[in-house]
Write a protein that holds these residues in place. Sequence first.
Motif, PDB file in Angstrom:
ATOM      1  N   ASP A   1      -2.355   2.549   8.162  1.00 17.19           N
ATOM      2  CA  ASP A   1      -2.529   2.779   6.787  1.00 17.19           C
ATOM      3  C   ASP A   1      -3.918   3.737   6.844  1.00 17.19           C
ATOM      4  O   ASP A   1      -4.785   3.325   7.617  1.00 17.19           O
ATOM      5  CB  ASP A   1      -2.746   1.449   6.064  1.00 17.19           C
ATOM      6  CG  ASP A   1      -2.582   1.356   4.526  1.00 17.19           C
ATOM      7  OD1 ASP A   1      -2.950   2.539   3.997  1.00 17.19           O
ATOM      8  OD2 ASP A   1      -2.053   0.579   4.075  1.00 17.19           O
ATOM      9  N   THR A   2      -3.955   4.474   5.797  1.00 16.91           N
ATOM     10  CA  THR A   2      -5.227   5.497   5.587  1.00 16.91           C
ATOM     11  C   THR A   2      -5.881   4.753   4.315  1.00 16.91           C
ATOM     12  O   THR A   2      -6.967   5.464   4.128  1.00 16.91           O
ATOM     13  CB  THR A   2      -4.853   6.841   5.075  1.00 16.91           C
ATOM     14  OG1 THR A   2      -4.011   6.960   3.746  1.00 16.91           O
ATOM     15  CG2 THR A   2      -4.001   7.541   6.320  1.00 16.91           C
ATOM     16  N   ARG A   3      -5.636   3.715   3.550  1.00 11.98           N
ATOM     17  CA  ARG A   3      -6.458   3.308   2.609  1.00 11.98           C
ATOM     18  C   ARG A   3      -7.018   1.732   3.082  1.00 11.98           C
ATOM     19  O   ARG A   3      -6.340   1.137   3.450  1.00 11.98           O
ATOM     20  CB  ARG A   3      -5.558   2.873   1.664  1.00 11.98           C
ATOM     21  CG  ARG A   3      -5.979   2.590   0.343  1.00 11.98           C
ATOM     22  CD  ARG A   3      -4.831   2.317  -0.687  1.00 11.98           C
ATOM     23  NE  ARG A   3      -5.295   1.847  -1.973  1.00 11.98           N
ATOM     24  CZ  ARG A   3      -4.504   1.926  -3.140  1.00 11.98           C
ATOM     25  NH1 ARG A   3      -3.223   1.933  -2.998  1.00 11.98           N
ATOM     26  NH2 ARG A   3      -4.874   1.355  -4.220  1.00 11.98           N
TER      27      ARG A   3
ATOM     28  N   THR B   1       2.513   3.189   6.578  1.00  8.28           N
ATOM     29  CA  THR B   1       3.485   3.637   7.291  1.00  8.28           C
ATOM     30  C   THR B   1       3.849   2.584   8.281  1.00  8.28           C
ATOM     31  O   THR B   1       3.267   1.991   9.111  1.00  8.28           O
ATOM     32  CB  THR B   1       3.233   4.892   7.969  1.00  8.28           C
ATOM     33  OG1 THR B   1       2.742   5.800   6.996  1.00  8.28           O
ATOM     34  CG2 THR B   1       4.331   5.606   8.526  1.00  8.28           C
TER      35      THR B   1
ATOM     36  N   TYR C   1     -10.148   9.699   5.451  1.00  8.16           N
ATOM     37  CA  TYR C   1      -9.238   9.475   4.597  1.00  8.16           C
ATOM     38  C   TYR C   1      -9.815   9.540   3.067  1.00  8.16           C
ATOM     39  O   TYR C   1      -9.120   9.154   2.202  1.00  8.16           O
ATOM     40  CB  TYR C   1      -8.302   8.246   4.776  1.00  8.16           C
ATOM     41  CG  TYR C   1      -7.622   8.450   6.195  1.00  8.16           C
ATOM     42  CD1 TYR C   1      -6.585   9.318   6.667  1.00  8.16           C
ATOM     43  CD2 TYR C   1      -8.073   7.481   7.120  1.00  8.16           C
ATOM     44  CE1 TYR C   1      -5.908   9.437   7.688  1.00  8.16           C
ATOM     45  CE2 TYR C   1      -7.504   7.675   8.484  1.00  8.16           C
ATOM     46  CZ  TYR C   1      -6.602   8.575   8.796  1.00  8.16           C
ATOM     47  OH  TYR C   1      -5.630   8.632   9.927  1.00  8.16           O
TER      48      TYR C   1
ATOM     49  N   SER D   1       0.829  -1.209   0.119  1.00  5.69           N
ATOM     50  CA  SER D   1      -0.001  -0.075   0.096  1.00  5.69           C
ATOM     51  C   SER D   1       1.081   1.093  -0.058  1.00  5.69           C
ATOM     52  O   SER D   1       1.673   1.426   0.853  1.00  5.69           O
ATOM     53  CB  SER D   1      -0.930  -0.006   1.465  1.00  5.69           C
ATOM     54  OG  SER D   1      -1.627   1.206   1.302  1.00  5.69           O
ATOM     55  N   PRO D   2       0.678   2.223  -1.000  1.00  6.08           N
ATOM     56  CA  PRO D   2       1.421   3.469  -1.019  1.00  6.08           C
ATOM     57  C   PRO D   2       1.103   4.352   0.384  1.00  6.08           C
ATOM     58  O   PRO D   2       2.024   5.064   0.524  1.00  6.08           O
ATOM     59  CB  PRO D   2       0.991   3.990  -2.444  1.00  6.08           C
ATOM     60  CG  PRO D   2      -0.292   3.319  -2.803  1.00  6.08           C
ATOM     61  CD  PRO D   2      -0.229   2.195  -2.163  1.00  6.08           C
ATOM     62  N   GLU D   3       0.002   4.179   0.984  1.00  8.75           N
ATOM     63  CA  GLU D   3      -0.224   4.799   1.971  1.00  8.75           C
ATOM     64  C   GLU D   3       0.386   4.055   3.265  1.00  8.75           C
ATOM     65  O   GLU D   3      -0.008   4.806   4.550  1.00  8.75           O
ATOM     66  CB  GLU D   3      -1.572   5.524   2.281  1.00  8.75           C
ATOM     67  CG  GLU D   3      -2.150   6.356   1.260  1.00  8.75           C
ATOM     68  CD  GLU D   3      -2.282   5.832  -0.484  1.00  8.75           C
ATOM     69  OE1 GLU D   3      -2.824   4.604  -0.480  1.00  8.75           O
ATOM     70  OE2 GLU D   3      -2.357   6.488  -1.102  1.00  8.75           O
TER      71      GLU D   3
ATOM     72  N   ASN E   1     -12.009   7.029   2.159  1.00 11.53           N
ATOM     73  CA  ASN E   1     -12.495   5.729   2.019  1.00 11.53           C
ATOM     74  C   ASN E   1     -13.964   5.671   2.024  1.00 11.53           C
ATOM     75  O   ASN E   1     -14.676   6.073   2.927  1.00 11.53           O
ATOM     76  CB  ASN E   1     -11.888   4.591   2.920  1.00 11.53           C
ATOM     77  CG  ASN E   1     -10.322   4.542   2.763  1.00 11.53           C
ATOM     78  OD1 ASN E   1      -9.771   4.376   1.925  1.00 11.53           O
ATOM     79  ND2 ASN E   1      -9.528   4.710   3.892  1.00 11.53           N
TER      80      ASN E   1
END
Length: 188
Positions: free
Chosen positions: A44-46, A15, A105, A11-13, A107
């Motif tokens: 993650d925010t996704r 951390t 976020y 996931s690019p979001e 979603n």
Amino acid sequence: RDLAVELFSTSPEGTFSQTSNFSESTDRVWIAVGNSEASFYYKDTRADLAVLRAGGPVSEGIKPAEAELTMIHGPTTQLAISSEPRTFPTDTASPPIIAERRDMYGNPTLVGDLDIALLSDTPSGVFDSDPLGSFDGATTSATIVDGKAAVALHYSDSQAGTPIVTVSAPGLSSASQKELVVQGQNLK
């Protein structure tokens, strides 16, 4: 010497951090001499499936470990209009205008029925859930049902112009979008 273990997410979001308050993000953790494990935190925010991997080139030949995490949405905080602005003739139904509920976020959220108010900044603008509906002004709200993130609405206006449609619900950020209503029946 201590062993570095690299951390990766699909996931690019996503951390990673060594602290639960995420005061500092990291891309690796260290396994101290004499120990066989290291801890880290992930957020993650996704809302999606993320594959986490620990290991990598600097891990001196240790086989990477993988885990799949399904991140779910947070509570509903905002409404959005996810369809593009619509262009349609006067006294006809617009193509579907999609009102969506989302978390902080962005979603889509799915839990519980949510009643939303439907507003137009022009007195001649009306809504209906059915494109073949009566458009008599009786439809002033819609419900996003449990298990769904969105509801489709249709708008009609007897006056040409650029009305702004708004969806709102108590305690949530509202969303507005400008539509284009053109005179006549034919769009060219």
